[in-house]
Design a protein around this motif. Structure first.
Motif, PDB file in Angstrom:
ATOM      1  N   GLU A 100       0.507  -1.112   0.045  1.00 46.47           N
ATOM      2  CA  GLU A 100       0.198   0.389  -0.607  1.00 46.47           C
ATOM      3  C   GLU A 100       0.743   1.095   0.532  1.00 46.47           C
ATOM      4  O   GLU A 100       0.454   2.104  -0.695  1.00 46.47           O
ATOM      5  CB  GLU A 100      -0.783  -0.284   0.751  1.00 46.47           C
ATOM      6  CG  GLU A 100      -1.650   1.541   1.182  1.00 46.47           C
ATOM      7  CD  GLU A 100      -2.899   1.399  -0.146  1.00 46.47           C
ATOM      8  OE1 GLU A 100      -3.851   2.639  -0.531  1.00 46.47           O
ATOM      9  OE2 GLU A 100      -2.944   0.131  -0.165  1.00 46.47           O
ATOM     10  N   GLY A 101       1.694   1.170   1.161  1.00 41.75           N
ATOM     11  CA  GLY A 101       2.863   2.737   1.024  1.00 41.75           C
ATOM     12  C   GLY A 101       1.884   3.804   2.348  1.00 41.75           C
ATOM     13  O   GLY A 101       0.884   3.246   1.885  1.00 41.75           O
ATOM     14  N   GLU A 102       2.691   4.472   2.523  1.00 47.57           N
ATOM     15  CA  GLU A 102       2.395   5.679   3.429  1.00 47.57           C
ATOM     16  C   GLU A 102       3.023   6.902   2.684  1.00 47.57           C
ATOM     17  O   GLU A 102       3.892   7.373   2.088  1.00 47.57           O
ATOM     18  CB  GLU A 102       3.350   5.121   4.651  1.00 47.57           C
ATOM     19  CG  GLU A 102       2.593   3.649   4.825  1.00 47.57           C
ATOM     20  CD  GLU A 102       3.238   3.451   6.495  1.00 47.57           C
ATOM     21  OE1 GLU A 102       3.768   4.665   6.796  1.00 47.57           O
ATOM     22  OE2 GLU A 102       3.167   2.987   6.951  1.00 47.57           O
ATOM     23  N   GLY A 103       1.827   8.041   3.440  1.00 41.11           N
ATOM     24  CA  GLY A 103       2.505   9.198   2.834  1.00 41.11           C
ATOM     25  C   GLY A 103       1.244   9.681   1.477  1.00 41.11           C
ATOM     26  O   GLY A 103       0.505   9.272   1.556  1.00 41.11           O
ATOM     27  N   GLU A 105      -0.560  11.026  -1.489  1.00 43.13           N
ATOM     28  CA  GLU A 105      -0.428  10.067  -2.991  1.00 43.13           C
ATOM     29  C   GLU A 105       0.275  11.392  -4.084  1.00 43.13           C
ATOM     30  O   GLU A 105       0.379  12.100  -4.375  1.00 43.13           O
ATOM     31  CB  GLU A 105      -2.114   9.687  -3.430  1.00 43.13           C
ATOM     32  CG  GLU A 105      -2.892   8.864  -2.479  1.00 43.13           C
ATOM     33  CD  GLU A 105      -4.432   8.901  -2.617  1.00 43.13           C
ATOM     34  OE1 GLU A 105      -4.295   9.676  -3.890  1.00 43.13           O
ATOM     35  OE2 GLU A 105      -4.605   7.723  -2.596  1.00 43.13           O
ATOM     36  N   LYS A 161       1.094   5.660  -3.433  1.00 44.43           N
ATOM     37  CA  LYS A 161       2.115   6.450  -2.598  1.00 44.43           C
ATOM     38  C   LYS A 161       3.562   6.329  -1.606  1.00 44.43           C
ATOM     39  O   LYS A 161       4.126   5.008  -2.278  1.00 44.43           O
ATOM     40  CB  LYS A 161       1.450   6.450  -0.812  1.00 44.43           C
ATOM     41  CG  LYS A 161      -0.075   6.576  -0.671  1.00 44.43           C
ATOM     42  CD  LYS A 161      -0.883   5.820   1.236  1.00 44.43           C
ATOM     43  CE  LYS A 161      -2.290   6.788   0.481  1.00 44.43           C
ATOM     44  NZ  LYS A 161      -2.705   5.985   2.073  1.00 44.43           N
ATOM     45  N   GLY A 164       5.191   1.716  -1.687  1.00 47.93           N
ATOM     46  CA  GLY A 164       4.442   1.474  -2.185  1.00 47.93           C
ATOM     47  C   GLY A 164       3.883   0.108  -3.763  1.00 47.93           C
ATOM     48  O   GLY A 164       5.558   1.100  -4.009  1.00 47.93           O
TER      49      GLY A 164
END
Length: 212
Positions: A100-103, A105, A161, A164
């Protein structure tokens, strides 16, 4: 006078009695001699006694063998593996979210720093920013702009993100419709390999490192 078959049976009983204490009683078993030479089968009771004694010698119980059911091992509960769902966009691009990733988009118009691996639809390697042997990477910076990046990859990167990972199948109509679109390897060999497959669907495995 004993018949030869009964002499053999008597010798067998004496042998068993000498091998195990559980056969001591066999020595004293009496078998009635046949009244005629046609009577060849010992009495039923002696047969049962001999059979029971042999089973005791090997540590088995006749009752256990004949009546105890065989129990199967309990079946362990199986857990279904996690399924990576595929999203098909209206353009024909198919996307799988791996991480998914973070931060923040990535949006259209942003510039992004990515690592990627490009393969043919049959899985054969075409090009990558990560060295397959050393693991060293040479990330590329791409603007999310239709005039500079292949349209299919732009659709893959939008909404991602940092950290990701996505896997995507990009049809040729959204791929390298001209040689000026990125990403393109700098070296001649990898560039030639990529350009020889531009008319077929390509698989991109992309990792978003930064949104610039």
């Amino acid at each position: 006078m004993e018949v030869p078959q009964f002499q053999a049976s008597l010798q067998f009983r004496r042998f068993l009695a000498s091998q195990s204490p559980c056969f001591k009683d066999i020595e004293h078993c009496k078998i009635a001699a046949p009244k005629s030479s046609d009577e060849r089968v010992p009495s039923l009771n002696v047969k049962k006694l001999l059979r029971r004694s042999v089973l005791q010698l090997v540590g088995l119980s006749p009752i256990f063998i004949s009546t105890r059911p065989v129990l199967s091992a309990p079946v362990q509960e199986m857990k279904e593996p996690d399924v990576i769902r595929t999203l098909k966009l209206a353009s024909g691009v198919r996307i799988q979210d791996v991480v998914e990733g973070e931060g923040p988009e990535a949006h259209e118009g942003d510039s992004v720093e990515i690592n990627y691996v490009c393969r043919r639809s049959n899985g054969y390697f075409v090009h990558s920013t990560v060295d397959q042997f050393s693991g060293e990477s040479a990330p590329v910076i791409l603007p999310l702009d239709d005039t500079q990046i292949i349209e299919g990859l732009k659709e893959v990167l939008i909404g991602m993100k940092p950290g990701g990972k996505r896997r995507a199948l990009i049809p040729p109509s959204l791929g390298y419709i001209n040689e000026n679109l990125k990403p393109v390897p700098e070296d001649f060999g990898p560039r030639r390999s990529l350009m020889s497959h531009v008319k077929e669907p390509l698989i991109f495995e992309v990792q978003l490192l930064k949104v610039l």
